[in-house]
Motif scaffolding. Structure first.
Motif, short mmCIF file in Angstrom:
data_model
loop_
_atom_site.label_atom_id
_atom_site.label_comp_id
_atom_site.label_asym_id
_atom_site.label_seq_id
_atom_site.Cartn_x
_atom_site.Cartn_y
_atom_site.Cartn_z
N ALA A 85 -10.38 -8.15 7.95
CA ALA A 85 -9.72 -6.98 7.37
C ALA A 85 -8.41 -6.68 8.10
N GLU A 86 -8.42 -6.83 9.42
CA GLU A 86 -7.22 -6.57 10.21
C GLU A 86 -6.12 -7.57 9.87
N ARG A 119 -0.62 -8.42 4.58
CA ARG A 119 -0.53 -7.83 3.24
C ARG A 119 -1.02 -8.81 2.17
N HIS A 132 0.83 -1.20 0.00
CA HIS A 132 0.00 0.00 0.00
C HIS A 132 0.87 1.25 0.00
N ALA A 146 -5.81 -9.35 7.02
CA ALA A 146 -5.37 -9.12 5.64
C ALA A 146 -4.40 -7.95 5.58
N ASP A 147 -4.67 -6.91 6.37
CA ASP A 147 -3.79 -5.75 6.37
C ASP A 147 -2.43 -6.09 6.97
N ALA A 148 -2.43 -6.84 8.09
CA ALA A 148 -1.16 -7.20 8.75
C ALA A 148 -0.32 -8.12 7.87
#
Length: 236
Positions: free
Chosen positions: A179-180, A186, A54, A182-184
Motif C-alpha cells: 500500500a505504501e 501513484r 488523489h 502504490a501510494d508513493a
C-alpha cells in the motif's frame, strides 16, 4: 465501458493530459454503479492509459519515456544515463536494522543505518522508488544533489572515501506493490512491480550498501547484461 473509454482515448477524443469527468458523472453516463466504474478505471490505469491523482481525479496519461534500470554491470562501471527530464527527490533518515533490513545488510539487530529514499519523477509522474541503506558507521553526507534514481551517487561517494564496492549481487522478483509503494508511485494495487534487491560488498565481503528498488511495470523496465573475458580456443 472500459472499451469505449479506450476507444475515445485512442482516437484523441479524450486528449492526453485531459481530465476525465468525475466518477459520479461517468457512472451516470454509463448507467452503472461506482464499484463497476472503478473496476473499469483500474483496468485502464493498469494498461497505462489513465492515471489517478488523489483529490484531483482521473486524467488521460501523457506519453513519457520509460525509465530503464541497467543491471548486471560491474560495480566500477560508470552509471547508466538517466532521462534528462527525470527529477529525483531524496529524503534521509536514520533507522535501526531489523527484519528484512538486518538480513539485507548482514548486520546485528538495532545497528544504526542511514536510509535514503529516492523517488524519481518524469513529467510529474513517479517512475521509481528506491530505498538505499548504508550502515551509519560507513555513511557521510553527500556533497551534491542526487544524479541517480537508485543510489549510484552513494556508491560513488563511498568509493571516493576509500570504501570500494568490489562486488554487487542483485535479486529480482515480480509482485504486487505494498500500500505504501502504490501510494508513493501513484499506481493501483493491481499493477505489478519489479522489486530489485541489490547488495554491494567490499573486497572482504562486508555489505557496504543495500538497495531496495521498486519499478512499476507500466512505466519502467529493467535490462540486465553481463560481460566476461573472451573465450579462446573454443572448438579446437
Amino acid at each position: 465501458m472500459a472499451e469505449d473509454l479506450r476507444r475515445r482515448i485512442g482516437s484523441g477524443a479524450l486528449a492526453a493530459g485531459s481530465k476525465l469527468p468525475s466518477e459520479s458523472e461517468l457512472a451516470a453516463t454509463y448507467e452503472v454503479g461506482l464499484p463497476t466504474l472503478r473496476r473499469a478505471l483500474d483496468e485502464l490505469q493498469s494498461e497505462g492509459l489513465i492515471e489517478k491523482f488523489h483529490g484531483n481525479g482521473n486524467f488521460v496519461r501523457r506519453p513519457v519515456q520509460p525509465i530503464t534500470y541497467a543491471g548486471g554491470r560491474h560495480p566500477q562501471d560508470p552509471p547508466a544515463a538517466c532521462p534528462p527530464a527525470l527529477r529525483i527527490e531524496v529524503t534521509v533518515t536514520e533507522v535501526k536494522a531489523a527484519g528484512e533490513l538486518q538480513s539485507l545488510l548482514r548486520v546485528r539487530a538495532k545497528t544504526p543505518v542511514v536510509e535514503r529514499v529516492y523517488l524519481s519523477e518524469q513529467a510529474g509522474r513517479p517512475c521509481s522508488l528506491a530505498r538505499v541503506y548504508v550502515p551509519r558507521a560507513l555513511d557521510a553526507p553527500l556533497p551534491e544533489a542526487p544524479w541517480s534514481p537508485w543510489g549510484d551517487d552513494v556508491r560513488a561517494h563511498l568509493l571516493a572515501r576509500g570504501i570500494p564496492c568490489a562486488a554487487t549481487a542483485e535479486r529480482v522478483t515480480a509482485r504486487f506493490p505494498s500500500a505504501e509503494e502504490a501510494d508513493a508511485l501513484r499506481i493501483v494495487a493491481r499493477i505489478p512491480v519489479l522489486a530489485i534487491e541489490r547488495t554491494s560488498m567490499d573486497s572482504a565481503g562486508r555489505v557496504v550498501m543495500g538497495v531496495l528498488l521498486v519499478l512499476p511495470s507500466d512505466r519502467a523496465e529493467a535490462v540486465f547484461s553481463t560481460s566476461g573475458p573472451e573465450l579462446t580456443g573454443v572448438g579446437k
